[in-house]
Design an enzyme around this catalytic site. Sequence first.
Site, PDB file in Angstrom:
ATOM      1  N   GLY A  50       3.939   5.072  -6.277  1.00 25.34           N
ATOM      2  CA  GLY A  50       4.887   5.060  -5.164  1.00 25.34           C
ATOM      3  C   GLY A  50       6.341   4.880  -5.544  1.00 25.34           C
ATOM      4  O   GLY A  50       7.234   5.425  -4.897  1.00 25.34           O
ATOM      5  N   ASP A 106       8.161   0.453  -4.250  1.00 24.11           N
ATOM      6  CA  ASP A 106       8.429   1.378  -3.143  1.00 24.11           C
ATOM      7  C   ASP A 106       8.626   0.600  -1.845  1.00 24.11           C
ATOM      8  O   ASP A 106       9.574   0.814  -1.106  1.00 24.11           O
ATOM      9  CB  ASP A 106       7.309   2.432  -2.996  1.00 24.11           C
ATOM     10  CG  ASP A 106       5.905   1.824  -2.935  1.00 24.11           C
ATOM     11  OD1 ASP A 106       5.747   0.584  -3.049  1.00 24.11           O
ATOM     12  OD2 ASP A 106       4.945   2.603  -2.760  1.00 24.11           O
ATOM     13  N   ASP A 109       5.514  -5.214   1.591  1.00 29.77           N
ATOM     14  CA  ASP A 109       4.970  -5.325   2.942  1.00 29.77           C
ATOM     15  C   ASP A 109       4.464  -6.759   3.148  1.00 29.77           C
ATOM     16  O   ASP A 109       5.232  -7.640   3.509  1.00 29.77           O
ATOM     17  CB  ASP A 109       3.863  -4.275   3.088  1.00 29.77           C
ATOM     18  CG  ASP A 109       3.293  -4.198   4.475  1.00 29.77           C
ATOM     19  OD1 ASP A 109       4.031  -4.454   5.435  1.00 29.77           O
ATOM     20  OD2 ASP A 109       2.089  -3.871   4.624  1.00 29.77           O
ATOM     21  N   VAL A 159       5.008   4.417   7.029  1.00 26.09           N
ATOM     22  CA  VAL A 159       5.986   5.428   6.612  1.00 26.09           C
ATOM     23  C   VAL A 159       5.502   6.206   5.395  1.00 26.09           C
ATOM     24  O   VAL A 159       4.684   5.711   4.607  1.00 26.09           O
ATOM     25  CB  VAL A 159       7.366   4.787   6.312  1.00 26.09           C
ATOM     26  CG1 VAL A 159       7.957   4.155   7.562  1.00 26.09           C
ATOM     27  CG2 VAL A 159       7.265   3.762   5.188  1.00 26.09           C
TER      28      VAL A 159
HETATM   29  P1  5GP Z   1       1.819  -5.360   0.066  1.00 20.07           P
HETATM   30  O1  5GP Z   1       0.973  -5.904  -1.044  1.00 20.07           O
HETATM   31  O2  5GP Z   1       3.257  -5.832   0.013  1.00 20.07           O
HETATM   32  O3  5GP Z   1       1.195  -5.597   1.414  1.00 20.07           O
HETATM   33  O4  5GP Z   1       1.778  -3.802  -0.028  1.00 20.07           O
HETATM   34  C1  5GP Z   1       2.416  -3.069  -0.962  1.00 20.07           C
HETATM   35  C2  5GP Z   1       1.802  -1.692  -1.051  1.00 20.07           C
HETATM   36  O5  5GP Z   1       1.162  -1.249   0.173  1.00 20.07           O
HETATM   37  C3  5GP Z   1       2.887  -0.685  -1.298  1.00 20.07           C
HETATM   38  O6  5GP Z   1       3.193  -0.597  -2.682  1.00 20.07           O
HETATM   39  C4  5GP Z   1       2.291   0.581  -0.723  1.00 20.07           C
HETATM   40  O7  5GP Z   1       1.466   1.199  -1.675  1.00 20.07           O
HETATM   41  C5  5GP Z   1       1.424   0.114   0.429  1.00 20.07           C
HETATM   42  N1  5GP Z   1       2.135   0.236   1.731  1.00 20.07           N
HETATM   43  C6  5GP Z   1       2.547  -0.770   2.536  1.00 20.07           C
HETATM   44  N2  5GP Z   1       3.148  -0.286   3.645  1.00 20.07           N
HETATM   45  C7  5GP Z   1       3.146   1.060   3.527  1.00 20.07           C
HETATM   46  C8  5GP Z   1       3.649   2.141   4.369  1.00 20.07           C
HETATM   47  O8  5GP Z   1       4.242   1.969   5.442  1.00 20.07           O
HETATM   48  N3  5GP Z   1       3.448   3.399   3.884  1.00 20.07           N
HETATM   49  C9  5GP Z   1       2.815   3.668   2.715  1.00 20.07           C
HETATM   50  N4  5GP Z   1       2.693   4.940   2.366  1.00 20.07           N
HETATM   51  N5  5GP Z   1       2.322   2.683   1.918  1.00 20.07           N
HETATM   52  C10 5GP Z   1       2.500   1.391   2.311  1.00 20.07           C
END
Ligand code: 5GP
Length: 186
Positions: A50, A106, A109, A159
């Site tokens: 990403g 990228d 979240d 997104v």
């Molecule tokens: P976290 O561990 O912070 O919840 O998630 C990080 C990963 O979740 C990001 O590197 C990505 O791969 C995926 N992710 C989280 N939100 C989105 C989104 O809105 N779109 C996409 N395509 N991937 C997301």
Amino acid sequence: MTPGQPPPPLSIERVLFTAEQIDARVREVAAEISERYATRGVTLIGVLKGSVFFLTALARQLSIPARIDFLSIASFNPRGSRPGMVRIAKDLDEPIEGEDILLVEDIVDTGLTSRYLLQILAGRGPNSLAICTLLDRTSRRLVQVPVQHRCFEIPDRFVVGYGLDYRQHYRNLPYIAVLRHEDGWK
Ligand code: 5GP
């Protein structure tokens, strides 16, 4: 999505950031980073796949020496494990001891992935460790992670584009957009 299946139809609800807006913001953040690491340079660590588009755009705008390395992660969901657990699927090529490390993401979240990666990298003795993310969605944060550089804060919608995928599609869109059908949303 299994290999050989046709791609999902392009179903964009709205463009959040155009290629021009992203380009302008990447330049600003690159200037911040160039100032911060002016004396020693920086090692950019990208999380595949990403962050590749963002990392390469950012790296080209830096005015300081920069090394680049990549790692990739895979979800890790053994029975009873907490959601958001990941493991390293491809490790860095080089040691990072004594280096100034900027983890390039990228999107941050929930923060679980970043926290895990920070823990792993911190154990390897870098001189410093910081996060730079293209997108930040603080409204869904489950754990606090220090984000030193961010391009954009985004709303609570799934997104795609500029490296972000939906079932491995849409990464190559030059803009960032909200997907109309959010069945990819966790
Ligand atoms: P976290 O561990 O912070 O919840 O998630 C990080 C990963 O979740 C990001 O590197 C990505 O791969 C995926 N992710 C989280 N939100 C989105 C989104 O809105 N779109 C996409 N395509 N991937 C997301």
